[in-house]
Design a protein around this motif. Structure first.
Motif, PDB file in Angstrom:
ATOM      1  N   ARG A  57       0.726  -1.143   0.059  1.00 14.26           N
ATOM      2  CA  ARG A  57       0.378   0.036   0.027  1.00 14.26           C
ATOM      3  C   ARG A  57       0.914   1.242  -0.026  1.00 14.26           C
ATOM      4  NH1 ARG A  57      -3.150   2.226  -2.384  1.00 14.26           N
ATOM      5  NH2 ARG A  57      -4.138   4.016  -1.323  1.00 14.26           N
ATOM      6  N   THR A  58       1.829   1.243   0.922  1.00 19.24           N
ATOM      7  CA  THR A  58       2.811   2.239   1.029  1.00 19.24           C
ATOM      8  C   THR A  58       3.486   2.456  -0.430  1.00 19.24           C
ATOM      9  OG1 THR A  58       3.398   1.792   3.208  1.00 19.24           O
ATOM     10  CG2 THR A  58       4.639   3.234   2.222  1.00 19.24           C
ATOM     11  N   LYS A  59       3.985   1.335  -0.985  1.00 13.86           N
ATOM     12  CA  LYS A  59       4.658   1.563  -2.192  1.00 13.86           C
ATOM     13  C   LYS A  59       3.784   2.085  -3.396  1.00 13.86           C
ATOM     14  CE  LYS A  59       8.525   0.411  -3.948  1.00 13.86           C
ATOM     15  NZ  LYS A  59       9.856   0.993  -3.410  1.00 13.86           N
ATOM     16  N   GLN A  60       2.207   1.523  -3.255  1.00 15.29           N
ATOM     17  CA  GLN A  60       1.278   2.107  -3.955  1.00 15.29           C
ATOM     18  C   GLN A  60       1.200   3.561  -3.880  1.00 15.29           C
ATOM     19  OE1 GLN A  60      -2.057  -0.128  -3.526  1.00 15.29           O
ATOM     20  NE2 GLN A  60      -1.480  -1.720  -5.024  1.00 15.29           N
ATOM     21  N   VAL A  61       1.020   3.850  -2.606  1.00 18.39           N
ATOM     22  CA  VAL A  61       0.874   5.330  -2.335  1.00 18.39           C
ATOM     23  C   VAL A  61       2.066   6.240  -2.878  1.00 18.39           C
ATOM     24  CG1 VAL A  61       0.780   7.210  -0.453  1.00 18.39           C
ATOM     25  CG2 VAL A  61      -0.475   5.024  -0.311  1.00 18.39           C
ATOM     26  N   GLN A  62       3.259   5.605  -2.769  1.00 20.65           N
ATOM     27  CA  GLN A  62       4.441   6.098  -3.073  1.00 20.65           C
ATOM     28  C   GLN A  62       4.509   6.237  -4.564  1.00 20.65           C
ATOM     29  OE1 GLN A  62       7.675   3.845  -1.750  1.00 20.65           O
ATOM     30  NE2 GLN A  62       7.870   5.074   0.364  1.00 20.65           N
TER      31      GLN A  62
END
Ligand SMILES: Nc1nc2c(ncn2[C@@H]2O[C@@H]3COP(=O)(O)O[C@H]4[C@@H](O)[C@H](n5cnc6c(=O)[nH]c(N)nc65)O[C@@H]4COP(=O)(O)O[C@H]3[C@H]2O)c(=O)[nH]1
Length: 850
Positions: free
Chosen positions: A284-289
């Motif tokens: 999720r963090t990566k997606q957000v990033q």
């Protein structure tokens, strides 16, 4: 130990145990013989010490479970006397919670004969409880019946605490492992999977861990991540913590990003035992990033596109935030305002302090307040630019300013405006005096007449300056111009601001005077003007006296129409002039009668021409050398049905005004040629030509046509022109004269001496004849000046080879004088008044001689 359900506990004498031991020893001793008596004693001692010194408390119980005896440590440990513990007394020392499970377990062993092994807490002397383990086994007889139970009570408090601690620690570790959001794995030193926590299994979507157990961890990663995994494992194997981030799908193929920490697990002595791998799902963090990065890239691309657009536009652009801070300046703007050194983040009004409260400020604040675009043009005092500005409110509450340098355009516009104003001014003003000209005068007059306030009047004053011609002639035209300017200035001092003074042309001026309460106001103004102009004017260093005549017409009394009023004032002016210069006259009814008569004549002239009311009379031109008639001058007469014969002096100017002179002159030419053609050979005919006929095309053709139609020889036709023909449009008219001469006709200059430059014109065209005006003849022979002029003209004619003719000869004395002076020809009543065509033939037949 427990209270048995079998009733009171039997004695459990340690002595009996002791003696039992002694018995068994005795058996041994018996087998060993007497020599071994001391050895048996040693054994006894040994067991006694073992019982007393053992940390275990020995006890025995009967087959029914009642305690028969208990070791001496019991008392010191539990504080319960030995007798109290026997039977089922020991149960008193149990922890209440342990009574039931302990007795249950003991009962089970009593029933089954199986060894007992039970753990319970005993209350100690100090009141605290402590864990113990009781173990016992049954001794049976030869038939297998239980004889006794032999057991020990062992202090297991330390073990229990350790177990408890271990359990707690294990629970703690378990709770950490199972509540961790991360996937926690334990690997052996070869990197094989040994353990994975529950959440890890769920995150990895692994339903069956045993299948994975023992698998090489790096095999579970995509090939691209394997180097990272290996690197991290190497780190951990080296005793450090490895870290990497990589994507790896779950067991079910769900794409995931992992942030992984790989660290060593060491044993108590520090040796490397296992490897711990903690993988955190950062998908999720990566997606957000990634989304943020994508958004950042898109924003950056949009910003770059926006900036590219802003840079490529020919406009200058400044962007402001809601606090008036400059957030962007494109290169055009930076260049245009380089003197101001705009910098990002600077406050607009700090950069342009002089504009605070000014036109830019007002417009920008309005755009912000109303959230509407504002377009305006304004002058930026520093660096001195005219700017066309479009200010658009932004969604962030700031402003986008698009502006363009229109200084050159503005200057060109201003130049154009100034030029237009100059042209407009010139169109309505007199170039010499800068007074309003006739056009503007008419406008002002119409304006004044359009609303004459009740009880007031408007006056029109027409002025005619006397003396301009004399100044021009004597002091030259620059002096004449100077005179007009000085007169204009004096006139302006006489009027009020609401009045208009104009120069209508030449020496004509006119004034519109408004808001008169009585006619006397106009008279006062006229008198002020007369007085002002009565003062000598200094021209070319000399005082010159001039005078003027003024005619006045009043509205509404004399009419409310501009043209009519101007005419009325003009008529009054003529009357003033006629009655003596330097005076003023109001218009009166009847003054316009001559004008009206002239108007009426104008109308009738056309009719008269159509109806053939014109005829020619002929006056003989006498040759003083031959002493006979040389030619006749054709003179036009209008036989008006009501007014009788009308003189050409009266109608020729009107015919010239209306243009009727052209068809009229054509008729005269044809008629004169036709008549002359009847006369004997040498007798010629002279015809007057008006300057207006020269202005019209086709004069040469008309003359040629008249000659052709009549058959008159061209040399018998003489055309008389006045110098005014050469005064106007001289080059074209000269060309026309040459063309006429080329036809073969003769050209005479009429009224010689009355114009300004008669002599000069003699140079410009080779006239055949000059006709000396009768004003020079009338005073002959008594006036020496006239005689001198006549003599001079005669000499001129002789020298230039031009025939001279004197007009208006009415007496023999005049004839004699002219003859004396050498005049070639004469004309006048002395020889005959203009006569009808029929009389000419009769006269010629008589061939009169002088
Ligand atoms: N006091 C006096 N007058 C004399 C004497 N002898 C002749 N006259 C008059 O002097 C004028 C001579 O004509 P002008 O100078 O060409 O002056 C002419 C001429 O300029 C013009 N005019 C006459 N007929 C025509 C014409 O057919 N066409 C044009 N364009 N103008 C014409 O009208 C002017 C006046 O013509 P008229 O009234 O016929 O007046 C004539 C004539 O009658 C004399 O001894 N004493």
């Amino acid at each position: 130990m427990m209270r048995s359900a079998l009733g009171t506990a039997p004695d459990f004498p340690l002595a009996e145990t002791h003696s039992a031991l002694q018995r068994s020893s005795r058996v041994v001793f018996t087998r060993a013989g007497k020599g071994r008596k001391s050895t048996l004693h040693d054994i006894e001692e040994h067991y006694r010490h073992s019982f007393e010194l053992s940390p275990h408390i020995p006890w025995t119980a009967a087959a029914d479970g009642l305690i028969l005896d208990v070791g001496p440590q019991w008392l010191s440990l539990v504080g319960m006397p030995r007798q109290d513990a026997l039977g089922a007394g020991w149960i008193q020392a149990l922890h209440p919670d342990d009574v039931a499970p302990t007795t249950e377990r003991w009962s089970h062993s009593l029933q089954t004969g199986s060894p007992v092994d039970v753990e319970y807490r005993l209350r100690l002397v100090n009141g605290n409880y402590r864990w113990f383990r009781a173990r016992a086994a049954a001794r049976r007889d030869e038939q297998g019946c239980i004889l006794r139970w032999y057991g020990t009570v062992e202090d297991i408090q330390e073990r229990k605490l350790a177990e408890e601690a271990l359990r707690e620690s294990s629970a703690f570790a378990g709770s950490i492992l199972n509540n961790s959001p991360d996937c926690i794995k334990v690997l052996d030193l070869d990197g094989r999977l040994l353990f994975m926590n529950e959440p890890g299994l769920q995150i990895m979507e692994i339903s069956d861990f045993p299948l994975l157990h023992g698998r090489c961890w790096e095999e579970l990663w995509p090939a691209s991540a394997v180097p990272l995994v290996r690197q991290a494992l190497q780190e951990a194997a080296a005793g450090r913590t490895g870290h990497f981030s990589a994507s790896c799908p779950t067991a079910r193929g769900t794409p995931k990003w992992w942030d992984v920490l790989v660290s060593p697990i060491r044993g108590p002595d520090g040796q490397l035992l296992r490897i711990l791998a903690v993988s955190r799902d950062v998908t999720r963090t990566k997606q957000v990033q990634q989304e943020a990065e994508q958004a950042r890239r898109e924003t950056q691309a949009a910003a770059q596109r926006f900036e590219a657009v802003l840079e490529s536009t020919t406009d200058s652009v400044i962007l402001l935030d809601q606090d008036w801070c400059i957030t962007y300046v494109n290169q055009h703007a930076a260049r245009l305002l380089r003197q101001r050194g705009l910098s990002l983040g600077a406050n607009l009004w700090e950069a342009f302090p002089e504009e605070v409260g000014g036109i830019f400020d007002r417009h920008y604040r309005r755009a912000m307040a109303e959230q509407l675009p504002v377009v305006f043009e304004a002058y930026l005092s520093s660096p001195g630019l005219w700017l066309a500005v479009h200010a658009y409110p932004t969604t962030e509450g700031g402003l986008s300013l698009f502006f363009r340098d229109i200084t050159e355009q503005r200057q060109a516009e201003q130049e154009r405006w100034r030029a237009q104003e100059r042209i407009a001014h010139m169109a309505r003003h007199d170039a010499l005096t800068d007074l309003p000209n006739r056009t503007l005068f008419r406008e002002r007059l119409e304006l004044a007449l359009s609303s004459v306030p009740p009880g007031t009047q408007v006056a029109v004053l027409c002025l005619d300056l006397d003396g301009l011609k004399a100044v021009n002639d004597t002091l030259g035209h620059p002096a004449g111009d100077d005179l007009l300017r000085q007169v204009a200035a004096r006139l302006q001092t006489c009027i009020r601001g609401s009045d208009t003074v104009a120069r209508l042309g030449g020496d004509e001026f006119a004034i519109v005077q408004t808001r008169l309460t009585e006619a006397e106001d106009a008279a006062d103004l006229a008198q002020r003007i007369l007085d002002a102009l009565a003062e000598p004017v200094e021209l070319a260093g000399q005082p010159v006296l001039i005078s003027t005549s003024i005619g006045i017409a009043l509205a509404p009394g004399d009419g409310l129409e501009g043209d009519g009023l101007l005419k009325a004032a003009d008529l009054a002016l003529y009357r003033a002039k006629a009655e003596g210069r330097n005076t003023l006259r109001f218009f009166e009814k009847g003054m316009d009668e001559p004008l009206q008569a002239r108007q009426a004549l104008k109308m009738e002239l056309r009719r008269g021409l159509i109806q053939g009311e014109f005829e020619l009379v002929y006056q003989p031109l006498m040759d003083l050398h031959e002493n006979k008639v040389a030619a006749f001058e054709a003179l036009l007469r209008w036989r008006h049905p009501g007014r009788g014969l009308i003189s050409p002096a009266e109608f020729i100017p009107i015919a010239e005004d209306t243009g009727l002179i052209v068809p009229m002159g054509e008729w005269v030419l044809h008629e004169a040629c036709r008549e002359a053609a009847k006369w004997p050979g040498p007798v010629g005919v002279a015809v007057n030509l008006s300057p207006v006929q020269f202005r019209k095309q086709g004069l040469v053709d008309t003359v040629a046509a008249a000659l052709a139609a009549s058959g008159l020889a061209p040399h018998r036709l003489e055309l008389e022109i006045t110098e005014s023909v050469l005064l106007q449009n001289s080059d074209a008219n000269l060309a026309e004269l040459h063309a006429l001469r080329a036809v073969g006709v003769r050209i005479a200059m009429d009224d010689f001496g009355t114009g300004y430059s008669s002599l000069g014109y003699l140079r410009s065209f080779p006239f055949d004849k000059i006709k000396i005006d009768r004003s020079f003849v009338s005073d002959l022979p008594d006036d020496p000046q006239s005689t001198a002029i006549i003599r001079a003209v005669m000499a001129l004619g002789r020298n230039l080879g031009i025939t001279t003719l004197a007009e208006g000869v009415e007496s023999a004395r005049q004839l004699a004088a002219l003859r004396t002076e050498g005049c070639d020809m004469v004309q006048g009543y002395f020889f005959g008044e203009p006569m009808a065509a029929g009389d000419v033939e009769q006269m010629l037949q008589q061939s009169p001689r002088i």
